[in-house]
Design a protein around this motif. Structure first.
Motif, PDB file in Angstrom:
ATOM      1  N   MET A 103       0.848  -1.214   0.000  1.00 27.38           N
ATOM      2  CA  MET A 103       0.000   0.000   0.000  1.00 27.38           C
ATOM      3  C   MET A 103       0.873   1.250   0.000  1.00 27.38           C
ATOM      4  O   MET A 103       1.794   1.386   0.784  1.00 27.38           O
ATOM      5  CB  MET A 103      -0.899   0.016   1.254  1.00 27.38           C
ATOM      6  N   GLU A 104       0.496   2.141  -0.842  1.00 28.28           N
ATOM      7  CA  GLU A 104       1.267   3.370  -0.904  1.00 28.28           C
ATOM      8  C   GLU A 104       0.640   4.430  -0.010  1.00 28.28           C
ATOM      9  O   GLU A 104      -0.566   4.557   0.059  1.00 28.28           O
ATOM     10  CB  GLU A 104       1.300   3.862  -2.343  1.00 28.28           C
ATOM     11  N   VAL A 105       1.476   5.156   0.665  1.00 26.94           N
ATOM     12  CA  VAL A 105       0.973   6.250   1.506  1.00 26.94           C
ATOM     13  C   VAL A 105       1.390   7.570   0.866  1.00 26.94           C
ATOM     14  O   VAL A 105       2.568   7.847   0.702  1.00 26.94           O
ATOM     15  CB  VAL A 105       1.563   6.155   2.935  1.00 26.94           C
ATOM     16  N   PHE A 106       0.417   8.364   0.483  1.00 25.88           N
ATOM     17  CA  PHE A 106       0.746   9.683  -0.063  1.00 25.88           C
ATOM     18  C   PHE A 106       1.147  10.608   1.060  1.00 25.88           C
ATOM     19  O   PHE A 106       0.487  10.670   2.087  1.00 25.88           O
ATOM     20  CB  PHE A 106      -0.477  10.303  -0.748  1.00 25.88           C
ATOM     21  N   LYS A 107       2.213  11.284   0.838  1.00 25.88           N
ATOM     22  CA  LYS A 107       2.590  12.294   1.820  1.00 25.88           C
ATOM     23  C   LYS A 107       1.885  13.579   1.399  1.00 25.88           C
ATOM     24  O   LYS A 107       2.281  14.229   0.451  1.00 25.88           O
ATOM     25  CB  LYS A 107       4.105  12.469   1.805  1.00 25.88           C
ATOM     26  N   LEU A 108       0.807  13.916   2.075  1.00 27.05           N
ATOM     27  CA  LEU A 108      -0.019  15.026   1.604  1.00 27.05           C
ATOM     28  C   LEU A 108       0.407  16.388   2.123  1.00 27.05           C
ATOM     29  O   LEU A 108       0.120  17.397   1.515  1.00 27.05           O
ATOM     30  CB  LEU A 108      -1.491  14.772   1.955  1.00 27.05           C
ATOM     31  N   GLU A 109       1.058  16.407   3.252  1.00 28.57           N
ATOM     32  CA  GLU A 109       1.517  17.703   3.751  1.00 28.57           C
ATOM     33  C   GLU A 109       3.032  17.734   3.817  1.00 28.57           C
ATOM     34  O   GLU A 109       3.674  16.734   4.092  1.00 28.57           O
ATOM     35  CB  GLU A 109       0.907  18.013   5.130  1.00 28.57           C
ATOM     36  N   GLY A 110       3.563  18.911   3.563  1.00 24.60           N
ATOM     37  CA  GLY A 110       4.999  19.075   3.647  1.00 24.60           C
ATOM     38  C   GLY A 110       5.691  18.568   2.400  1.00 24.60           C
ATOM     39  O   GLY A 110       5.093  17.914   1.560  1.00 24.60           O
ATOM     40  N   SER A 111       6.964  18.911   2.308  1.00 24.18           N
ATOM     41  CA  SER A 111       7.721  18.484   1.141  1.00 24.18           C
ATOM     42  C   SER A 111       8.961  17.740   1.617  1.00 24.18           C
ATOM     43  O   SER A 111       9.230  17.653   2.808  1.00 24.18           O
ATOM     44  CB  SER A 111       8.158  19.707   0.339  1.00 24.18           C
ATOM     45  N   TYR A 112       9.707  17.202   0.677  1.00 27.69           N
ATOM     46  CA  TYR A 112      10.972  16.548   0.988  1.00 27.69           C
ATOM     47  C   TYR A 112      12.146  17.510   0.789  1.00 27.69           C
ATOM     48  O   TYR A 112      13.287  17.072   0.693  1.00 27.69           O
ATOM     49  CB  TYR A 112      11.136  15.311   0.116  1.00 27.69           C
ATOM     50  N   VAL A 113      11.831  18.802   0.704  1.00 25.20           N
ATOM     51  CA  VAL A 113      12.901  19.787   0.505  1.00 25.20           C
ATOM     52  C   VAL A 113      13.720  19.902   1.781  1.00 25.20           C
ATOM     53  O   VAL A 113      13.177  20.112   2.862  1.00 25.20           O
ATOM     54  CB  VAL A 113      12.325  21.166   0.114  1.00 25.20           C
ATOM     55  N   LYS A 114      15.036  19.747   1.643  1.00 25.31           N
ATOM     56  CA  LYS A 114      15.934  19.808   2.787  1.00 25.31           C
ATOM     57  C   LYS A 114      16.464  21.225   2.959  1.00 25.31           C
ATOM     58  O   LYS A 114      16.534  21.747   4.065  1.00 25.31           O
ATOM     59  CB  LYS A 114      17.098  18.844   2.540  1.00 25.31           C
ATOM     60  N   ALA A 115      16.817  21.850   1.848  1.00 28.33           N
ATOM     61  CA  ALA A 115      17.454  23.166   1.914  1.00 28.33           C
ATOM     62  C   ALA A 115      17.525  23.768   0.516  1.00 28.33           C
ATOM     63  O   ALA A 115      17.223  23.112  -0.477  1.00 28.33           O
ATOM     64  CB  ALA A 115      18.870  23.017   2.464  1.00 28.33           C
ATOM     65  N   LEU A 116      17.934  25.042   0.471  1.00 32.17           N
ATOM     66  CA  LEU A 116      18.388  25.632  -0.783  1.00 32.17           C
ATOM     67  C   LEU A 116      19.914  25.646  -0.699  1.00 32.17           C
ATOM     68  O   LEU A 116      20.473  25.951   0.354  1.00 32.17           O
ATOM     69  CB  LEU A 116      17.863  27.067  -0.937  1.00 32.17           C
ATOM     70  N   ARG A 117      20.557  25.278  -1.804  1.00 32.96           N
ATOM     71  CA  ARG A 117      22.020  25.216  -1.787  1.00 32.96           C
ATOM     72  C   ARG A 117      22.600  26.090  -2.893  1.00 32.96           C
ATOM     73  O   ARG A 117      22.078  26.129  -4.010  1.00 32.96           O
ATOM     74  CB  ARG A 117      22.473  23.769  -1.988  1.00 32.96           C
ATOM     75  N   CYS A 118      23.680  26.798  -2.546  1.00 37.46           N
ATOM     76  CA  CYS A 118      24.351  27.656  -3.534  1.00 37.46           C
ATOM     77  C   CYS A 118      25.036  26.777  -4.573  1.00 37.46           C
ATOM     78  O   CYS A 118      25.782  25.850  -4.231  1.00 37.46           O
ATOM     79  CB  CYS A 118      25.370  28.550  -2.847  1.00 37.46           C
ATOM     80  N   ARG A 119      24.785  27.076  -5.832  1.00 32.37           N
ATOM     81  CA  ARG A 119      25.379  26.264  -6.895  1.00 32.37           C
ATOM     82  C   ARG A 119      26.863  26.557  -7.064  1.00 32.37           C
ATOM     83  O   ARG A 119      27.560  25.828  -7.757  1.00 32.37           O
ATOM     84  CB  ARG A 119      24.634  26.502  -8.220  1.00 32.37           C
TER      85      ARG A 119
END
Ligand SMILES: *Cc1c(COP(=O)(O)O)cnc(C)c1O
Ligand SMILES: [Zn+2]
Length: 417
Positions: A1-17
């Motif tokens: 069974m798949e669980v949708f992650k409905l709230e929040g994101s998997y974003v960890k950070a913004l990183r300087c390129r």
């Protein structure tokens, strides 16, 4: 069974390129240490995705939700961008001397170009940031895409465009209710003014002050190509290139799918296709340079690619070289011929940017840089309806006849010759 992650994101950070320092994912776009551009980093290890995860998901960009930087899923602005056809093009392939060719047909997006992908993410993100309005600096397609998504949620919209943008693109953005800021000057001058506006008003400019989030939307093009090919990456992807943002996004998308083991051994060669009259990335590639020299006055029928000073130019150049691809240009005549060839072999009506991709592919096939056995995907990023004024000059000439059978028979005799 798949669980949708409905709230929040998997974003960890913004990183300087550039210096790789990390920052919290807020409404920032440049590194406070070195002014380098920022990119979104995901907590990929926590993402659990299998091929079967996608079975019951919407056929839009949102099916790749784990890899998009959205926190509040109730606020997404959905005009159903993405999941466009990957068309197997046997007649065009034969004309170019190739065996396996696909056109990724982004002409059928809600506003007629691939820009609906990043615009959908940008306007959704703008709602999360509680801005007064959204905006963009655009060569035309982004203006229409941002305007349409803003209209869907009633957010005021300001689009900054060069005054010589195609009338259809302006008509489109204006019809979606956008405030048109038509500037006498090149795209680069328009962009500089929009940058000042972004610092003056509490507006979210899709491709300026929320650019790190905006560009993420375009990765979905690469995700779809892989999924539509049966979970594998092709040998070549030909990408019409202006600022280089799309090419870099496709590159990131392939890497992320590989990291998540949704595809294996990704060896795709990425080709940047530019119009001769505005080809700074091609010039850098051919002269072996690492820096990209801006073009002062772009002159090309491919208006949507007329960006003389490409923001992601050096990164696109690096991605092309690392992938083993090339950068190549096509003249206005070659672009118009390619639009006609695509139209009459496959029933696809492209704007000049799409013509650039097909024209460049034709050159690479002729020179052997793309070999006949390679599996090739060519991105057609915008609809011909947006730029018919440029295409019409090169369209087949036709004769007007009187409304009777005699006249018709005379005409058919001529046409058959
Ligand atoms: C914006 C655009 C591109 C690619 O532009 P980048 O700035 O390189 O991301 C390609 N084709 C069309 C039709 C576009 O509007
Ligand atoms: Zn930095």
């Amino acid at each position: 069974m798949e669980v949708f992650k409905l709230e929040g994101s998997y974003v960890k950070a913004l990183r300087c390129r550039e210096c790789r320092k990390e920052f919290p994912p807020t409404k920032v776009y440049a590194c406070i240490h070195c002014f380098g551009p920022l990119e979104v980093v995901y907590d990929v290890d926590s993402i659990n995705l299998s091929k079967a995860s996608f079975d019951s998901r919407p056929r839009t960009i949102w099916r790749y939700r784990e890899l998009l930087p959205i926190n509040d899923w109730k606020k997404i602005v959905d005009l159903k961008a993405g999941y466009t056809p990957l068309r197997k093009c046997d007649r065009l392939a034969r004309a170019l001397g190739l065996k396996t060719l696909y056109i990724k047909d982004d002409t059928v997006n809600p506003t007629g170009s691939f820009k609906d992908r990043p615009a959908a993410v940008a306007v959704s993100k703008a709602l999360e940031f509680y801005v007064e309005a959204v905006g963009c600096a655009s060569t035309g397609n982004l203006a229409a895409a941002v305007a349409a998504h803003a209209a869907k949620v009633g957010l005021p919209c300001y689009v900054f465009i060069p005054s010589n943008t195609e009338v259809n693109k302006i008509a489109q953005a204006a019809t979606y209710g956008a405030n048109i800021v038509a500037v006498e000057g090149t795209y680069d001058e328009v962009n500089r003014l929009a940058l000042q506006a972004a610092e003056t008003f509490n507006w979210a400019f899709a491709n300026i002050n929320i650019r790190p989030y905006y560009v993420e939307g375009s990765k979905t093009l690469a995700f779809e190509i892989c999924e539509q090919l049966g979970w594998k990456a092709p040998d070549h992807i030909i990408v019409p290139t202006a600022s280089g943002a799309l090419l870099c996004a496709i590159n990131r998308g392939l890497k992320q799918f590989n990291e998540l083991e949704l595809i294996s051994d990704e060896n795709t060669r990425l080709t940047a296709a530019q119009p001769e009259g505005c080809s700074p990335i091609v010039k850098a590639f051919k002269s072996g340079k690492d820096s990209v020299e801006p073009v002062e006055k772009p002159q090309t029928v491919a208006r949507s690619l007329a960006i003389g000073d490409p923001a992601d130019g050096v990164y696109a150049l690096k991605a092309v070289r690392q992938s083993g691809g090339v950068a190549e240009s096509a003249s206005d005549d070659e672009i118009i011929s390619a639009i006609k060839l695509l139209g009459k072999t496959e029933g696809i009506f492209a704007e000049p940017a799409g013509g650039v991709a097909v024209a460049v592919l034709k050159k690479l096939a002729e020179s052997g840089k793309v070999s006949a056995d390679d599996e090739v995907v060519c991105c057609v990023t915008g609809s011909g309806f947006k730029a018919s004024e440029h295409i019409l000059e090169g369209a087949p000439k036709f004769e007007v006849i009187e409304p009777n059978l005699k006249a018709l028979e005379r005409l058919v005799v001529k046409l058959r010759k």
